[in-house]
Design a protein around this motif. Structure first.
Motif, PDB file in Angstrom:
ATOM      1  N   ARG A  13       0.849  -1.203   0.000  1.00  0.00           N
ATOM      2  CA  ARG A  13       0.000   0.000   0.000  1.00  0.00           C
ATOM      3  C   ARG A  13       0.881   1.250   0.000  1.00  0.00           C
ATOM      4  N   ASP A  14       1.458   1.597   1.133  1.00  0.00           N
ATOM      5  CA  ASP A  14       2.314   2.792   1.152  1.00  0.00           C
ATOM      6  C   ASP A  14       3.550   2.554   0.279  1.00  0.00           C
ATOM      7  N   HIS A 200       3.688   4.663  12.569  1.00  0.00           N
ATOM      8  CA  HIS A 200       3.837   4.617  11.103  1.00  0.00           C
ATOM      9  C   HIS A 200       4.732   5.804  10.739  1.00  0.00           C
ATOM     10  N   HIS A 202       7.600   7.964   8.418  1.00  0.00           N
ATOM     11  CA  HIS A 202       8.236   8.204   7.112  1.00  0.00           C
ATOM     12  C   HIS A 202       9.657   8.696   7.305  1.00  0.00           C
ATOM     13  N   ASN A 236       9.213   4.480   3.988  1.00  0.00           N
ATOM     14  CA  ASN A 236       8.691   4.128   5.313  1.00  0.00           C
ATOM     15  C   ASN A 236       9.785   3.482   6.155  1.00  0.00           C
TER      16      ASN A 236
HETATM   17 ZN    ZN Z   1       2.407   6.642   5.102  1.00  0.00          ZN
END
Ligand code: ZN
Ligand code: KIV
Length: 508
Positions: A13-14, A200, A202, A236
């Motif tokens: 997804r990301d 989560h 980055h 990520n």
């Molecule tokens: Zn993200």
């Protein structure tokens, strides 16, 4: 007893939101199956409302991949929640992951919603998601630039409606580890115990892993990661780095996870091959040099005792010498068995194409290693999407006194096209010929050649990134000759652009 930290993988997804990555359905499924073998707890399969192709890929993963919880992302709207549920309803265990921005800058400039609007949307979406499943995650996007009091207010609203995981995203990679720890601690202390706090992070300032670790040390028990650290912009938190911190420093951190770390090397290779994102050589854990010792003193030390300069055992992560497995006399059965041994399962069509490619390559190269087979499978997983052009032949000529020229013959369904071009070099000429034959105008953005395995008989593995009609696409090509590998990669990228033009209108 160490505390269990849940590994939530968002590679599909990301990770897939990284520029230029557009995985075909079969590629997504292959990665999902490998992530299940690796033992991730939660697998975020995608964002179903973003496109029809994404919806189908998530649904296929939910129906086929057993083991991990299958999560689907959705914005805080009825339509998104319904679509996400539709995609994962057949999973053994499905999770809806609802997100909305909570920072003033996002609410004012992007959403044009007031705090009250965002709270209302949160309540409504989480309630709707809970109507479908008991496993609902809520993310306060841009949490690290959100007024902490308001983040907690949004979390309270989500918990009141039944959210069971609350995610604290450092969406823009802005936080410092001590600040992030403080925010996570505040969430942990304010929320009921049955709710899991998730992080989560980055990597805009290179702190994604450090911040994620600070978050789990401050009480988060789920960490969202992506293989090779891929994802929006700088990416990520890297799965393999976080996994090996916990595996190597479990005593110091008091943490444990359930990953089968022996699968890490293969997972990293597979994701790199299918996404076309090479792994930087000095990347921790999975870089080509992560276990290479250059200085004489280090080499001497490692020969005496590996632990003098190595804190992890490369074989524990799955790095074993590449074996010579198959040659041109090997049959389809042996080929399929060898792929199965590597954990690669191809659909009958892709297996046929891969076997034909294997025979072709084995005829030109004496024997093929595990890594070669993985590369062939990766090439074929991305092919065959839509009505693809297939390369029938390529002829190039050039040298110090000859203008480089190339002629290519391609087949698409029943139709055959042939065209020629001149270029600055033979690769450039081949690209020109392919561009003319396919009638697709593309601009080469980046080009990367590597050998699959060492030695002069290695297969050239070329990844190109093209800009086609305003979108970035990657393609890979494999051949004993670098001009042919480059041409195959170029054609693969064009095929991908043709196959995915209708998808990806929205991303998170
Ligand atoms: Zn993200
Ligand atoms: O970075 C982010 O905020 C996200 C959310 C959708 C969780 O990816």
């Amino acid at each position: 007893m160490p505390d269990h930290v849940r590994i939530f993988d968002t590679t599909l997804r990301d990770g897939e939101q990284a520029p230029g990555i557009a995985l075909a359905e079969a590629e997504k499924l292959e990665i999902a199956e490998q992530l299940a073998r690796l033992g991730v707890d939660v697998l975020e399969a995608g964002f179903p409302a973003s496109s029809a192709g994404e919806f189908e890929a998530v649904r296929r993963i939910a129906r086929n991949v057993k083991g991990p919880v299958i999560a689907a992302l959705c914005r805080a709207s009825d339509g998104d929640v319904d679509r996400a549920w539709e995609a994962i309803r057949d999973a053994q265990h499905g999770r809806l992951h609802v997100f909305i921005s909570t920072s003033d800058i996002h609410m004012d400039s992007m959403l044009r919603m007031s705090r009250e609007d965002v709270l209302e949307a949160t309540r409504r979406a989480v309630r709707r998601a809970r109507g479908y499943t008991e496993d609902v995650e809520y993310s306060a996007q841009d949490a690290t630039r959100t007024d902490p009091e308001f983040m907690l207010e949004a979390f309270h609203a989500a918990v009141e409606e039944g959210a069971t995981t609350l995610n604290v995203p450092d969406t823009v990679g802005y936080a410092l580890p001590h600040e992030f720890a403080e925010l996570v601690r505040a969430a942990r202390e304010a929320m009921p115990e049955h709710v899991t706090i998730s992080v989560h992070c980055h990597n805009d300032l290179g702190l994604a892993v450090a911040n994620s670790l600070a978050g789990v040390l401050a009480g988060a028990r789920q960490v969202e990661v992506a293989v090779n650290g891929i994802g929006e912009r700088a990416g990520n938190c890297s799965l393999e780095e976080l996994a090996m911190i916990v595996a190597t420093r479990g005593q110091a951190t008091g943490l444990a996870h359930g990953l089968h770390v022996k699968e890490i090397a293969r997972t990293s290779r597979l994701v790199s091959k299918l996404t076309g994102y090479p792994v930087q050589p000095n990347k921790a854990v999975v870089g080509a040099n992560a276990f290479a010792h250059e200085s004489g003193i280090h080499q001497h030390g490692v020969l005496m005792n590996r632990a003098t300069y190595e804190i992890m055992d490369p074989t524990a992560i799955g790095y074993e010498g590449s074996k010579i497995v198959l040659g041109k006399h090997s049959g389809r059965h042996a080929f399929a068995d060898a792929l199965a041994g590597l954990g690669v399962r191809l659909e009958p069509d892709a297996l046929d194409r891969a076997f034909a490619r294997f025979k072709d390559l084995a005829d030109r190269k004496i024997s093929l290693t595990d890594a070669d087979l993985e590369a062939i499978a990766a090439e074929e997983l991305g092919a065959g999407v839509g009505e693809a052009f297939v390369m029938e032949s390529l002829a190039v000529a050039g040298g110090t006194h000859l203008s480089p020229t190339a002629t290519v013959r391609l087949r698409r369904g029943e139709e055959t096209v042939e065209d020629s071009a001149m270029g600055d070099g033979m690769i450039d000429a081949a690209y020109g010929a392919i561009g003319r034959a396919t009638a697709v105008a593309a601009t080469l953005v980046s080009y990367n050649v590597s050998a699959v395995t060492g030695g002069s008989d290695a297969l050239g593995d070329v990844v190109v990134q093209l800009e086609v009609g305003g979108r970035l696409v990657t393609g890979r090509g494999l051949a004993p000759d670098v001009v042919e590998a480059s041409a195959r990669a170029y054609l693969a990228a064009i095929n991908r652009a043709l196959a995915v033009t209708s998808t990806e209108e929205v991303s998170a």
